[in-house]
Design a protein around this motif. Sequence first.
Motif, PDB file in Angstrom:
ATOM      1  N   LEU A 157      11.846  21.179  33.766  1.00 35.79           N
ATOM      2  CA  LEU A 157      10.726  21.412  34.669  1.00 35.79           C
ATOM      3  C   LEU A 157       9.412  21.065  33.988  1.00 35.79           C
ATOM      4  O   LEU A 157       8.592  20.303  34.523  1.00 35.79           O
ATOM      5  CB  LEU A 157      10.723  22.871  35.121  1.00 35.79           C
ATOM      6  CG  LEU A 157       9.592  23.308  36.058  1.00 35.79           C
ATOM      7  CD1 LEU A 157       9.692  22.586  37.398  1.00 35.79           C
ATOM      8  CD2 LEU A 157       9.617  24.816  36.263  1.00 35.79           C
ATOM      9  N   GLU A 158       9.202  21.597  32.789  1.00 35.87           N
ATOM     10  CA  GLU A 158       7.931  21.440  32.089  1.00 35.87           C
ATOM     11  C   GLU A 158       7.612  19.983  31.773  1.00 35.87           C
ATOM     12  O   GLU A 158       6.462  19.552  31.888  1.00 35.87           O
ATOM     13  CB  GLU A 158       7.944  22.255  30.799  1.00 35.87           C
ATOM     14  CG  GLU A 158       7.973  23.759  31.012  1.00 35.87           C
ATOM     15  CD  GLU A 158       8.370  24.516  29.758  1.00 35.87           C
ATOM     16  OE1 GLU A 158       8.504  23.866  28.703  1.00 35.87           O
ATOM     17  OE2 GLU A 158       8.566  25.730  29.843  1.00 35.87           O
ATOM     18  N   GLU A 159       8.625  19.215  31.378  1.00 33.24           N
ATOM     19  CA  GLU A 159       8.333  17.859  30.919  1.00 33.24           C
ATOM     20  C   GLU A 159       7.899  16.929  32.038  1.00 33.24           C
ATOM     21  O   GLU A 159       7.365  15.841  31.779  1.00 33.24           O
ATOM     22  CB  GLU A 159       9.546  17.279  30.192  1.00 33.24           C
ATOM     23  CG  GLU A 159      10.741  16.968  31.067  1.00 33.24           C
ATOM     24  CD  GLU A 159      11.875  16.343  30.277  1.00 33.24           C
ATOM     25  OE1 GLU A 159      11.712  15.189  29.851  1.00 33.24           O
ATOM     26  OE2 GLU A 159      12.895  17.019  30.059  1.00 33.24           O
ATOM     27  N   ASP A 205      19.389  20.897  41.355  1.00 32.81           N
ATOM     28  CA  ASP A 205      20.712  20.278  41.286  1.00 32.81           C
ATOM     29  C   ASP A 205      20.755  18.936  42.004  1.00 32.81           C
ATOM     30  O   ASP A 205      21.477  18.027  41.599  1.00 32.81           O
ATOM     31  CB  ASP A 205      21.758  21.225  41.886  1.00 32.81           C
ATOM     32  CG  ASP A 205      21.803  22.555  41.163  1.00 32.81           C
ATOM     33  OD1 ASP A 205      22.205  22.568  39.990  1.00 32.81           O
ATOM     34  OD2 ASP A 205      21.402  23.578  41.756  1.00 32.81           O
ATOM     35  N   ALA A 206      19.957  18.797  43.048  1.00 40.30           N
ATOM     36  CA  ALA A 206      19.930  17.549  43.813  1.00 40.30           C
ATOM     37  C   ALA A 206      19.082  16.481  43.151  1.00 40.30           C
ATOM     38  O   ALA A 206      19.139  15.309  43.551  1.00 40.30           O
ATOM     39  CB  ALA A 206      19.408  17.813  45.220  1.00 40.30           C
ATOM     40  N   ASN A 207      18.299  16.859  42.130  1.00 36.83           N
ATOM     41  CA  ASN A 207      17.304  15.940  41.567  1.00 36.83           C
ATOM     42  C   ASN A 207      17.365  15.863  40.047  1.00 36.83           C
ATOM     43  O   ASN A 207      16.350  15.728  39.385  1.00 36.83           O
ATOM     44  CB  ASN A 207      15.909  16.368  42.027  1.00 36.83           C
ATOM     45  CG  ASN A 207      15.762  16.310  43.532  1.00 36.83           C
ATOM     46  OD1 ASN A 207      15.595  15.243  44.098  1.00 36.83           O
ATOM     47  ND2 ASN A 207      15.852  17.460  44.198  1.00 36.83           N
ATOM     48  N   HIS A 208      18.598  15.936  39.509  1.00 35.07           N
ATOM     49  CA  HIS A 208      18.792  15.828  38.064  1.00 35.07           C
ATOM     50  C   HIS A 208      17.937  16.820  37.293  1.00 35.07           C
ATOM     51  O   HIS A 208      17.357  16.496  36.253  1.00 35.07           O
ATOM     52  CB  HIS A 208      18.543  14.401  37.575  1.00 35.07           C
ATOM     53  CG  HIS A 208      19.506  13.400  38.151  1.00 35.07           C
ATOM     54  ND1 HIS A 208      20.834  13.337  37.805  1.00 35.07           N
ATOM     55  CD2 HIS A 208      19.328  12.441  39.095  1.00 35.07           C
ATOM     56  CE1 HIS A 208      21.431  12.379  38.480  1.00 35.07           C
ATOM     57  NE2 HIS A 208      20.541  11.824  39.277  1.00 35.07           N
ATOM     58  N   MET A 209      17.806  18.025  37.831  1.00 35.47           N
ATOM     59  CA  MET A 209      17.100  19.146  37.216  1.00 35.47           C
ATOM     60  C   MET A 209      15.589  18.963  37.161  1.00 35.47           C
ATOM     61  O   MET A 209      14.885  19.770  36.557  1.00 35.47           O
ATOM     62  CB  MET A 209      17.630  19.435  35.803  1.00 35.47           C
ATOM     63  CG  MET A 209      19.128  19.587  35.694  1.00 35.47           C
ATOM     64  SD  MET A 209      19.825  20.765  36.894  1.00 35.47           S
ATOM     65  CE  MET A 209      19.276  22.336  36.232  1.00 35.47           C
ATOM     66  N   ALA A 210      15.070  17.919  37.777  1.00 30.68           N
ATOM     67  CA  ALA A 210      13.630  17.634  37.726  1.00 30.68           C
ATOM     68  C   ALA A 210      12.963  18.011  39.045  1.00 30.68           C
ATOM     69  O   ALA A 210      13.589  17.960  40.108  1.00 30.68           O
ATOM     70  CB  ALA A 210      13.390  16.160  37.436  1.00 30.68           C
ATOM     71  N   PRO A 211      11.682  18.376  39.002  1.00 29.86           N
ATOM     72  CA  PRO A 211      10.916  18.549  40.237  1.00 29.86           C
ATOM     73  C   PRO A 211      10.628  17.196  40.862  1.00 29.86           C
ATOM     74  O   PRO A 211      10.768  16.153  40.209  1.00 29.86           O
ATOM     75  CB  PRO A 211       9.631  19.230  39.751  1.00 29.86           C
ATOM     76  CG  PRO A 211       9.471  18.738  38.350  1.00 29.86           C
ATOM     77  CD  PRO A 211      10.863  18.593  37.798  1.00 29.86           C
TER      78      PRO A 211
END
Length: 359
Positions: free
Chosen positions: A191-193, A328-334
């Motif tokens: 999330l942070e990166e 989960d739908a976005n490779h753990m990224a926002p």
Amino acid sequence: MRIERVAEQDKLHLRDLLLLADEQWENVQTYLGRCVMYAAIERGVVCAECAVTDEGDGVAEIQNLAVLPSCQRKGYGRALVAYVLRRCRGRFSRLRVRTGDSVLTVPFYERCGFVQVGRIVGDILARYDHPIFEAGVQVVDTVVLEQEVGACRPATRVFTADLHVGNKIIARWRGFGDDVDAHDDFVLCHLEEHLLADDELWILGDVCRPRVADVRRLRAAIPCEHVSVIVGNHDTRSKFVTAGGFDVVEYYAHVGKVRRDGYKFVLSHYPMLDWDRAYHGSYMLHGHIHSLPPESELTDFGHGGNTMRNYNGQMRELGIRRYDVGVDANHMAPVTAQQVIAALPSDQEWTTLHGLPVD
């Protein structure tokens, strides 16, 4: 490991750690009140800290970076520098550090991407009331190092959901077994990166364990100044309100205006069959269902459970402007507002499919 912003009232609790990097407390006090401080935490222990100030003209400066002796050479210092660089993107053009001319610190910063841009002769002798020694050698001069923060996307609205920080069942389902801490670190680091400090982050439910202390820790770990929450079935609204630090805490919301932003998003934790202005081109963003990307794309994390795959792709194929922003739908990224719009039917496609204009 997780990295959190240190609250103003907690800075003095890290006095001993600060003094590891700057031996004279009077010097620390010159920047302590105006710095933003971050802490690297491992299993409840503050292993390292970094204090950063705004020096004006697009320059941020690392004033203090210290790692507990027992935690040194384990990557905490480099992780903090990388985190600070991410926090600076979109706000600053350069990150500077001034450090004693030591065989320990100068090479460390150079490995982190800094380059020497100057030297202040005799600075250490002038600023300290006692000799400073590192690696058995007296330090006399200060070396100035800088690096470009780097180009980045503009700040924007960003969306995510279903973090499930602290959830043992979800940690197992995502392939972490009983190591909930490893799961939480993995989720928060991803999330942070991807976030900028000036982003407007919306978390659409199932955030973390519904305890005030857990909510506060999670809020401190998020680098954005503006964070809002749409309450999910694993959340308790009152805990987010009590913890504070959130712009909005609601069960449902609208953001964006077509004429101003080019879109209108309807936000809910749960997917909706119909929503406000659905037949006039608005978008429905949600979480809850834990859909996955296509199976062939599952390369960066593994799940122990089964759920629907390529849901977002199917929405585009069906001409439906509904999107699962869950991790989960976005490779753990926002995902940014622009990414959502690019992934779903365009205005022209929408008008052709439905016979109604976007307005």
